[in-house]
Design a protein around this motif. Structure first.
Motif: not given
Length: 124
Positions: A31-48
């Motif tokens: 779950k933490r792995a998924m959250e980390t993955f998802e959060k990386s896409q909601s920052v500006d700019p997203p982590v490629p």
């Protein structure tokens, strides 16, 4: 005076993200792995995202037997035009197998050709 902020390169951001996801996966914290993955896409700019990042997340899901989630992530990967490698497919096969979905495991075992890959010992 304003303190200097260090600019982190895109490569470093990808590497940090992948390491975090992998460490959560190794300790069964999918779950933490998924959250980390998802959060990386909601920052500006997203982590490629790259194949290594997806592979790390798929590993985390496989270790915890989250077959449906692994299939969902593989589909997202496909939709992002990032080719899965043998590690990604092996993780999906493992996740589906551990979750009891033998049919899906077999489906992905037979999908190696689609990606121009050949199953290895781990695949079986």
């Amino acid at each position: 005076k304003k303190p200097k902020t260090r600019k982190i390169s895109t490569f470093q951001r990808q590497k940090q993200l992948t390491k975090q996801i992998l460490s959560f996966g190794k300790t069964g914290q999918w779950k933490r792995a998924m959250e980390t993955f998802e959060k990386s896409q909601s920052v500006d700019p997203p982590v490629p995202l790259d194949a290594f990042t997806y592979s790390s997340l798929l590993f985390a899901l496989a270790k915890s037997g989250k077959g449906e989630k692994a299939v969902e992530i593989l589909n997202r990967m496909d939709g992002s035009n990032i080719e899965p490698d043998i590690f990604c497919l092996n993780s999906v096969i493992s996740a589906c197998g551990k979750s009891g979905d033998v049919e899906k495991s077999l489906f992905f075992l037979n999908s190696f050709d689609k990606y121009g890959l050949k199953p290895d010992v781990v695949s079986y």
